[in-house]
Design a protein around this motif. Structure first.
Motif, mmCIF file in Angstrom:
data_model
loop_
_atom_site.group_PDB
_atom_site.id
_atom_site.type_symbol
_atom_site.label_atom_id
_atom_site.label_comp_id
_atom_site.label_asym_id
_atom_site.label_seq_id
_atom_site.Cartn_x
_atom_site.Cartn_y
_atom_site.Cartn_z
ATOM 1 N N GLY A 1 0.816 -1.210 0.000
ATOM 2 C CA GLY A 1 0.000 0.000 0.000
ATOM 3 C C GLY A 1 0.845 1.253 0.000
ATOM 4 O O GLY A 1 0.558 2.221 -0.723
ATOM 5 N N ALA A 2 1.929 1.254 0.806
ATOM 6 C CA ALA A 2 2.806 2.425 0.874
ATOM 7 C C ALA A 2 3.620 2.574 -0.409
ATOM 8 O O ALA A 2 3.698 3.661 -0.997
ATOM 9 N N PHE A 3 4.217 1.459 -0.856
ATOM 10 C CA PHE A 3 5.061 1.515 -2.051
ATOM 11 C C PHE A 3 4.243 1.832 -3.292
ATOM 12 O O PHE A 3 4.724 2.501 -4.216
ATOM 13 N N GLY A 4 2.994 1.334 -3.310
ATOM 14 C CA GLY A 4 2.138 1.606 -4.464
ATOM 15 C C GLY A 4 1.924 3.089 -4.671
ATOM 16 O O GLY A 4 1.913 3.582 -5.813
ATOM 17 N N GLY A 5 1.761 3.823 -3.573
ATOM 18 C CA GLY A 5 1.598 5.269 -3.691
ATOM 19 C C GLY A 5 2.846 5.946 -4.203
ATOM 20 O O GLY A 5 2.783 6.846 -5.059
ATOM 21 N N LEU A 6 4.013 5.543 -3.701
ATOM 22 C CA LEU A 6 5.278 6.119 -4.181
ATOM 23 C C LEU A 6 5.499 5.804 -5.656
ATOM 24 O O LEU A 6 5.890 6.672 -6.449
ATOM 25 N N LEU A 7 5.270 4.536 -6.014
ATOM 26 C CA LEU A 7 5.476 4.128 -7.403
ATOM 27 C C LEU A 7 4.514 4.856 -8.336
ATOM 28 O O LEU A 7 4.898 5.318 -9.418
ATOM 29 N N ALA A 8 3.256 4.971 -7.904
ATOM 30 C CA ALA A 8 2.266 5.647 -8.749
ATOM 31 C C ALA A 8 2.597 7.121 -8.935
ATOM 32 O O ALA A 8 2.349 7.692 -10.003
ATOM 33 N N HIS B 1 0.673 11.458 -0.465
ATOM 34 C CA HIS B 1 0.003 11.521 0.840
ATOM 35 C C HIS B 1 -0.685 10.196 1.211
ATOM 36 O O HIS B 1 -1.145 10.057 2.350
ATOM 37 N N SER B 2 -0.750 9.250 0.284
ATOM 38 C CA SER B 2 -1.309 7.938 0.625
ATOM 39 C C SER B 2 -0.273 7.033 1.282
ATOM 40 O O SER B 2 -0.615 5.945 1.771
ATOM 41 N N VAL B 3 0.983 7.476 1.339
ATOM 42 C CA VAL B 3 2.057 6.649 1.902
ATOM 43 C C VAL B 3 2.098 6.674 3.433
ATOM 44 O O VAL B 3 2.175 5.610 4.072
ATOM 45 N N PRO B 4 2.076 7.853 4.108
ATOM 46 C CA PRO B 4 2.232 7.877 5.573
ATOM 47 C C PRO B 4 1.250 7.010 6.357
ATOM 48 O O PRO B 4 1.671 6.385 7.352
ATOM 49 N N PRO B 5 -0.048 6.912 5.995
ATOM 50 C CA PRO B 5 -0.924 6.030 6.776
ATOM 51 C C PRO B 5 -0.461 4.579 6.793
ATOM 52 O O PRO B 5 -0.529 3.902 7.829
ATOM 53 N N PHE B 6 0.044 4.096 5.662
ATOM 54 C CA PHE B 6 0.526 2.717 5.607
ATOM 55 C C PHE B 6 1.847 2.567 6.355
ATOM 56 O O PHE B 6 2.105 1.530 6.983
ATOM 57 N N GLU C 1 -8.603 15.453 9.841
ATOM 58 C CA GLU C 1 -9.177 14.519 8.872
ATOM 59 C C GLU C 1 -8.117 13.529 8.390
ATOM 60 O O GLU C 1 -8.374 12.320 8.286
ATOM 61 N N TYR C 2 -6.925 14.026 8.117
ATOM 62 C CA TYR C 2 -5.835 13.162 7.663
ATOM 63 C C TYR C 2 -5.401 12.211 8.781
ATOM 64 O O TYR C 2 -5.065 11.053 8.535
ATOM 65 N N TYR D 1 -6.126 17.602 -3.282
ATOM 66 C CA TYR D 1 -4.785 17.403 -3.827
ATOM 67 C C TYR D 1 -4.835 17.028 -5.303
ATOM 68 O O TYR D 1 -5.812 16.453 -5.791
ATOM 69 N N GLY D 2 -3.725 17.308 -6.009
ATOM 70 C CA GLY D 2 -3.551 16.859 -7.374
ATOM 71 C C GLY D 2 -3.112 15.407 -7.399
ATOM 72 O O GLY D 2 -2.911 14.772 -6.354
ATOM 73 N N THR D 3 -2.898 14.877 -8.606
ATOM 74 C CA THR D 3 -2.610 13.452 -8.760
ATOM 75 C C THR D 3 -1.353 13.021 -8.019
ATOM 76 O O THR D 3 -1.362 12.069 -7.229
ATOM 77 N N ILE D 4 -0.241 13.710 -8.231
ATOM 78 C CA ILE D 4 1.028 13.296 -7.631
ATOM 79 C C ILE D 4 0.997 13.471 -6.115
ATOM 80 O O ILE D 4 1.417 12.587 -5.356
ATOM 81 N N GLN D 5 0.467 14.610 -5.631
ATOM 82 C CA GLN D 5 0.378 14.834 -4.187
ATOM 83 C C GLN D 5 -0.550 13.817 -3.514
ATOM 84 O O GLN D 5 -0.308 13.399 -2.380
ATOM 85 N N THR D 6 -1.580 13.411 -4.219
ATOM 86 C CA THR D 6 -2.487 12.384 -3.691
ATOM 87 C C THR D 6 -1.738 11.082 -3.446
ATOM 88 O O THR D 6 -1.869 10.455 -2.383
#
Length: 473
Positions: free
Chosen positions: A181-188, A309-314, A364-365, A301-306
């Motif tokens: 989940g974390a790596f997927g956000g970085l890779l994307a 920001h999906s990485v820290p929760p994982f 919220e985050y 957020y835009g695509t890249i920032q989204t």
């Protein structure tokens, strides 16, 4: 009375309905237990981690693709996105028990490597779909290819470690999901910049690159994935005997599973409570695995920032999983850590339901982080608790497939928690998650009570047998 009471407390919060593994026969004297554990860890865990890392990455990478141009390119209007996520679970759930039985016959290194190679090939096909129907077809075959990986791996791990060693290893394997989940956000976030490269949209590159990675891992698994202890050529006969003795798995591995075995397992109330306990935690797990990027994007957020920001929760979830695994094995308890995870989910949902707008972004985050941390940490402990209360090839092949299969039906609920007509607040989805989390707390308590009751019965039977033995002397 004092001894029975102590056992009851242990079992109520996370023990087994059977005697402790420490009550089993001692390993052969010429086997170094610590060295054997290190040897098993090196040979068993890394390959299984890699297999499920790429499998889960490929399963949920569609969540990243949906924040790009994929919905427009494939005409995914209305609930089509949710249906595309749903179709994966139909073969995935149906074939989990048959898959475990097949794996036992073919050997894990053959079956698991074949599953992940097939998964990678289908993922490559998904990179080139041109329509909604093509996406539906590939998602179906992805579910069929992956049905054997998750329950099969847990089934395999349970034969290598005794209960006091199990939680850390189950969590290590489970962490592959969180890393994905974390790596997927970085890779994307990196692949998002590849839009138009060689005439392909950026979302197609996600499926293409990750499909190739899956095939490579599958080829490696054919050579490096471990089999069951009795089949391990890299262990001496004394080492095999030591593993079998400490895990108390004395069944011959060539005994077939019959219909009567299925019937016997179907009478065990723990099987159903375990399945529904897992079902209740799977819903928030998959809801946030699939929709965390969508929820974060709704914050502005835009695509890249989204993706970033999906990485820290994982990442936070990984830290909590490691901590709870260490403490759970050290203290010999499971139940309180499951409740801790449920509490974090409830707090996170409360924040998501009440805090909105830019002035409440941090709260919220934080809610997203709490839900992710609580769901993944509880899930790892639930699976370990339930599977380590099963014994032998028959019970574990049937039970792991049943529990994980029924539990993964929660994915069907999860994919409809967050729909376009409920955006951007998604209150409907959050209330669904709140309800299943509260139901999970009740079911977890019932499971603990059933385990404690069985343990009390067993202790009484043992005390009676010991008394009769003394009298006969």
């Amino acid at each position: 009375m004092g001894v029975a009471s102590e056992h009851n407390n242990i079992d109520l919060i996370g023990g087994s309905s059977r005697p402790s593994d420490d009550d089993g026969p001692a390993p052969p004297l010429n086997v170094d237990e610590a060295a054997l554990i290190r040897k098993i860890d090196i040979r068993v865990m890394p390959m299984l981690f890699a297999i499920y890392f790429v499998a889960f990455l490929d399963r949920v990478n569609i969540s990243n693709a949906l924040t790009m141009s994929m919905p427009d390119d494939l005409n995914l209007y209305g609930d089509r996105e949710n249906v595309a996520l749903l179709i994966f679970y139909i073969p995935y759930i149906i074939f989990e028990i048959p898959s475990n039985i097949v794996m036992k016959k073919l050997k894990p290194h053959i079956w698991l490597s074949g599953c992940i190679i097939a998964f990678g090939i289908v993922m490559l096909g998904q990179a080139f779909v041109k329509s909604y129907s093509g996406l539906i077809a590939t998602r179906f075959f992805l579910g069929l290819a992956e049905c054997g990986i998750f329950p099969g791996s847990f089934y395999l791990i349970s034969f290598w470690y005794k209960r006091a060693e199990a939680q850390k290893r189950f969590t290590m394997y489970w962490s592959s999901v969180i890393f994905a989940g974390a790596f997927g956000g970085l890779l994307a976030s990196a692949i998002a910049k590849m839009d138009g490269m060689r005439g392909l949209e950026n979302w197609r590159w996600i499926f293409l690159l990750e499909g190739i990675a899956s095939i490579l891992v599958g080829i490696a698994a054919l050579f490096f994935c471990a089999d069951f202890p009795q089949q391990a050529s890299w262990l001496s006969e004394d080492e095999k005997a030591a593993v079998i003795a400490k895990t108390r798995n004395y069944e011959e591995d060539d005994i077939p599973v019959t219909k009567s075995d299925l019937f016997e397992c179907s009478k065990d109330i723990k099987m159903y409570l375990g399945a529904f306990m897992y079902f209740c935690i799977v819903i928030p797990i998959y809801a946030f695995s699939y929709f965390a990027p969508t929820i974060i994007k709704a914050m502005g957020y835009g695509t890249i920032q989204t993706q970033l920001h999906s990485v820290p929760p994982f990442a936070a979830a990984i830290g909590l999983c490691i901590l709870t695994a260490y403490l759970s094995d050290r203290w010999g308890i499971r139940y309180p850590f499951i409740l801790l995870g449920d509490l974090l989910i409830i707090i996170g949902l409360a924040l998501m339901l009440t805090m909105h707008g830019t002035e409440h972004f941090s709260a919220e985050y934080l809610g997203v982080c709490f839900i992710t941390m609580g769901a993944f940490s509880s899930g790892a402990i639930i699976v370990c608790w339930v599977l380590m209360n099963m014994h032998g090839h028959k019970e574990r092949s049937i039970g792991s497939g049943f529990v994980i299969g029924i539990g993964n039906a929660g994915g069907i609920v999860a994919v409809f928690c967050f729909t376009k007509d409920d955006a951007p607040l998604y209150k409907h989805g959050y209330w669904i998650l709140m309800g299943v989390t509260l139901a999970g707390i009740v079911i977890t308590a019932l499971y603990g009570l059933v385990v404690a009751r069985e343990r009390r019965r067993q202790l009484r039977a043992e005390d009676k047998a010991n008394s009769e033995k003394v009298l006969s002397l």
